[in-house]
Design a protein around this motif. Sequence first.
Motif, PDB file in Angstrom:
ATOM      1  N   GLY A 223       0.184 -13.070  -6.918  1.00  0.00           N
ATOM      2  CA  GLY A 223       1.182 -13.239  -5.876  1.00  0.00           C
ATOM      3  C   GLY A 223       2.044 -12.028  -5.623  1.00  0.00           C
ATOM      4  N   GLU A 224       1.761 -10.912  -6.298  1.00  0.00           N
ATOM      5  CA  GLU A 224       2.570  -9.719  -6.103  1.00  0.00           C
ATOM      6  C   GLU A 224       1.705  -8.621  -5.509  1.00  0.00           C
ATOM      7  N   ASP A 225       2.333  -7.742  -4.760  1.00  0.00           N
ATOM      8  CA  ASP A 225       1.615  -6.572  -4.248  1.00  0.00           C
ATOM      9  C   ASP A 225       1.189  -5.715  -5.425  1.00  0.00           C
ATOM     10  N   VAL A 226      -0.074  -5.241  -5.404  1.00  0.00           N
ATOM     11  CA  VAL A 226      -0.611  -4.480  -6.517  1.00  0.00           C
ATOM     12  C   VAL A 226       0.239  -3.262  -6.817  1.00  0.00           C
ATOM     13  N   ALA A 227       0.606  -2.523  -5.784  1.00  0.00           N
ATOM     14  CA  ALA A 227       1.352  -1.287  -6.010  1.00  0.00           C
ATOM     15  C   ALA A 227       2.727  -1.581  -6.581  1.00  0.00           C
ATOM     16  N   GLU A 228       3.400  -2.649  -6.111  1.00  0.00           N
ATOM     17  CA  GLU A 228       4.719  -2.972  -6.629  1.00  0.00           C
ATOM     18  C   GLU A 228       4.627  -3.364  -8.087  1.00  0.00           C
ATOM     19  N   LYS A 229       3.588  -4.148  -8.435  1.00  0.00           N
ATOM     20  CA  LYS A 229       3.450  -4.602  -9.810  1.00  0.00           C
ATOM     21  C   LYS A 229       3.214  -3.414 -10.736  1.00  0.00           C
ATOM     22  N   ALA A 230       2.501  -2.432 -10.258  1.00  0.00           N
ATOM     23  CA  ALA A 230       2.214  -1.255 -11.074  1.00  0.00           C
ATOM     24  C   ALA A 230       3.384  -0.293 -11.129  1.00  0.00           C
ATOM     25  N   GLY A 231       4.451  -0.575 -10.378  1.00  0.00           N
ATOM     26  CA  GLY A 231       5.606   0.304 -10.398  1.00  0.00           C
ATOM     27  C   GLY A 231       5.453   1.523  -9.532  1.00  0.00           C
ATOM     28  N   HIS A 232       4.565   1.471  -8.549  1.00  0.00           N
ATOM     29  CA  HIS A 232       4.341   2.623  -7.688  1.00  0.00           C
ATOM     30  C   HIS A 232       5.358   2.640  -6.550  1.00  0.00           C
ATOM     31  N   VAL A 233       5.358   3.747  -5.825  1.00  0.00           N
ATOM     32  CA  VAL A 233       6.213   3.858  -4.650  1.00  0.00           C
ATOM     33  C   VAL A 233       5.722   2.869  -3.604  1.00  0.00           C
ATOM     34  N   ASN A 234       6.593   1.946  -3.211  1.00  0.00           N
ATOM     35  CA  ASN A 234       6.179   0.870  -2.321  1.00  0.00           C
ATOM     36  C   ASN A 234       5.564   1.400  -1.029  1.00  0.00           C
ATOM     37  N   ALA A 235       6.235   2.338  -0.403  1.00  0.00           N
ATOM     38  CA  ALA A 235       5.746   2.839   0.886  1.00  0.00           C
ATOM     39  C   ALA A 235       4.410   3.536   0.739  1.00  0.00           C
ATOM     40  N   ALA A 236       4.228   4.261  -0.387  1.00  0.00           N
ATOM     41  CA  ALA A 236       2.977   4.998  -0.571  1.00  0.00           C
ATOM     42  C   ALA A 236       1.808   4.067  -0.756  1.00  0.00           C
ATOM     43  N   ALA A 237       2.059   2.854  -1.266  1.00  0.00           N
ATOM     44  CA  ALA A 237       0.971   1.920  -1.506  1.00  0.00           C
ATOM     45  C   ALA A 237       0.727   1.010  -0.323  1.00  0.00           C
ATOM     46  N   ASP A 238       1.518   1.094   0.683  1.00  0.00           N
ATOM     47  CA  ASP A 238       1.371   0.232   1.845  1.00  0.00           C
ATOM     48  C   ASP A 238       0.143   0.634   2.654  1.00  0.00           C
ATOM     49  N   ALA A 239      -0.705  -0.341   2.960  1.00  0.00           N
ATOM     50  CA  ALA A 239      -1.969  -0.040   3.648  1.00  0.00           C
ATOM     51  C   ALA A 239      -1.736   0.620   4.989  1.00  0.00           C
ATOM     52  N   ALA A 240      -0.784   0.098   5.740  1.00  0.00           N
ATOM     53  CA  ALA A 240      -0.552   0.644   7.074  1.00  0.00           C
ATOM     54  C   ALA A 240      -0.142   2.096   7.001  1.00  0.00           C
ATOM     55  N   GLN A 241       0.707   2.423   6.010  1.00  0.00           N
ATOM     56  CA  GLN A 241       1.159   3.803   5.919  1.00  0.00           C
ATOM     57  C   GLN A 241       0.023   4.729   5.501  1.00  0.00           C
ATOM     58  N   GLU A 242      -0.817   4.276   4.565  1.00  0.00           N
ATOM     59  CA  GLU A 242      -1.941   5.108   4.160  1.00  0.00           C
ATOM     60  C   GLU A 242      -2.878   5.333   5.334  1.00  0.00           C
ATOM     61  N   ASP A 243      -3.127   4.275   6.104  1.00  0.00           N
ATOM     62  CA  ASP A 243      -3.956   4.433   7.287  1.00  0.00           C
ATOM     63  C   ASP A 243      -3.313   5.401   8.277  1.00  0.00           C
ATOM     64  N   ASN A 244      -1.990   5.319   8.417  1.00  0.00           N
ATOM     65  CA  ASN A 244      -1.290   6.254   9.292  1.00  0.00           C
ATOM     66  C   ASN A 244      -1.476   7.686   8.807  1.00  0.00           C
ATOM     67  N   PHE A 245      -1.399   7.856   7.488  1.00  0.00           N
ATOM     68  CA  PHE A 245      -1.603   9.192   6.926  1.00  0.00           C
ATOM     69  C   PHE A 245      -3.012   9.686   7.229  1.00  0.00           C
ATOM     70  N   ALA A 246      -4.015   8.836   7.001  1.00  0.00           N
ATOM     71  CA  ALA A 246      -5.399   9.232   7.264  1.00  0.00           C
ATOM     72  C   ALA A 246      -5.599   9.552   8.741  1.00  0.00           C
TER      73      ALA A 246
END
Length: 553
Positions: A223-246
């Motif tokens: 029930g948790e976002d994978v990146a948040e659970k791992a303690g990563h930067v929330n924005a960096a793990a966001d799919a939309a933002q990564e797609d925007n970067f690509a």
Amino acid sequence: MAYISFQYFMYLCAAFILYYSVRSYISNRRFRQFALQNGCAAPHQARNKLPWGIDRLYRVLNLAKSGEDLLDDIFVQRFLDEGWTMQCTTLFGAQIIQTVDPQNVQAVLATKFKDFEVGEGRHKQFGVVLGKSIFTSDGPFWEHSRALFRPQFAREQINDLASTEKSTQDLFQALGPVDENGWTASVDLLPLLYHFTLDTATDFLFGQSVDSQLAALQISKEGEDVAEKAGHVNAAADAAQEDNFADAFATANKYMVLRIRLQGLYWLVNNTQLQRAVATMRRFTDQFVQLALQHSQSSKRAPSASEAVGKERYSLLSALAAQAQDPTEIRDQLLAILLAGRDTTAALLGWVLYVLATHPAVFQDLRAAVLAAFPPSSWSSTHPITFTSLKACRYLTYVLNETLRLYPPVPLNLRVALRDTVLPTGGGPDGSQPIAVRKGQVVVFCVYAMQRREDLWGSDAGVFRPERWEGRKLDWGFLPFSGGPRVCLGQQYALTEAAYLVVRFLQRFDRLDPVSGAGSRAPAGKVEKGLGLIMSPRHGVRVRLHAAAAAAV
């Protein structure tokens, strides 16, 4: 009064013309004497249909409409027509040297390294995206950057493949389930490979992965976002933002290529779309810059690579913050190395899987070699996949080398002469004499064409045949990672990442069938290449995969 002013203006013009003519005469005379003293002969002058090679520039800019291939139809064909080394006239009458002679390339990159630089032109063409970084600089700043990056690519670092395994499993998850016959649905592997290399590159360089593969799938755990659970930067793990970067990088890449093709008129390409793409990329990277600066403030210094083994991992992120406090410099360096680590390895993997899909006999031979070296049931115990064991699988090395020979990630490159210098061959009627290169003159070398020369590689140079590497030694005719002091620092990293993923693919799947896609305009049998800063399969790598009965989980 007006007459006097006009007359004065005409005197100034005449004086300027006289000064320029005398200066040019003296410069040309001095250069001729230099060439004579060094036993040089004039290089072959390539022919143009229109002044300044405008006809060729038009062909280059019209590739999308004409369907021509920049490398095969323009560069390779011209070398076949004109010779392996030539002098060409470009915009505004500039004279450049083009070569695919290994002796000349070795001189430019190694034996006469101090006579050449990447030049101000690269900084102007690339700097709009990459700023001041290792790829756009020369001299002390380049030396400083290379010394900073070198520890990151120590063998101990490359051999840490835990993150690579995690990203491999994420990629397998992205492939989706198999049907009752063991086949996956038709899938384009290239976007998945870009996610894979972004994840491994961010983990390898910055100490944490952005988990872009999982984010793109919108996968959650408990029930948790994978990146948040791992303690990563929330924005960096966001799919939309990564797609925007690509997407932003693809846009920036397109415009940087156009800036290169326009040569001295690069400044015409700096529109709003490019600026927005660059802003998106920098926002993405700035997150890591903030992490680096925060880490620097809480730690006296970054651990060295040797100290990091068995302890805290050495991180380029922390090393940059320990030695540079300028956020812009850190951002540009991180962006440059991130893009290099992401795109070159993804392109290599894309081409490897493309040739395996289109050469089923090679696929089966390679799979047999891989299963002999790395049985799926015991790969993690008695047959671990390591830097050393991957190197020891000879046929795997042959396949990687043959792929890099036919499809080098960087097919074209150049250097600018810092002073009058000499290249060992290309002059005289038969092209066997040395040629003089004038200070400021550009030397372009086409690795793609050089690695397809039949006199160097045999009459089947255009054929994918890994067996040609049996007993063959590497030389200056094979330069997918450049050479000399500026040889790619990430060469072993890229080869290890690619080899690891290929091994895991072949353990898991026993068939890799190509699926015809729309969009191709090439004649039958002709491979279409996407030419940005990196060369990749133009229409992706669309395949179906069949799961092996004893596939590793």
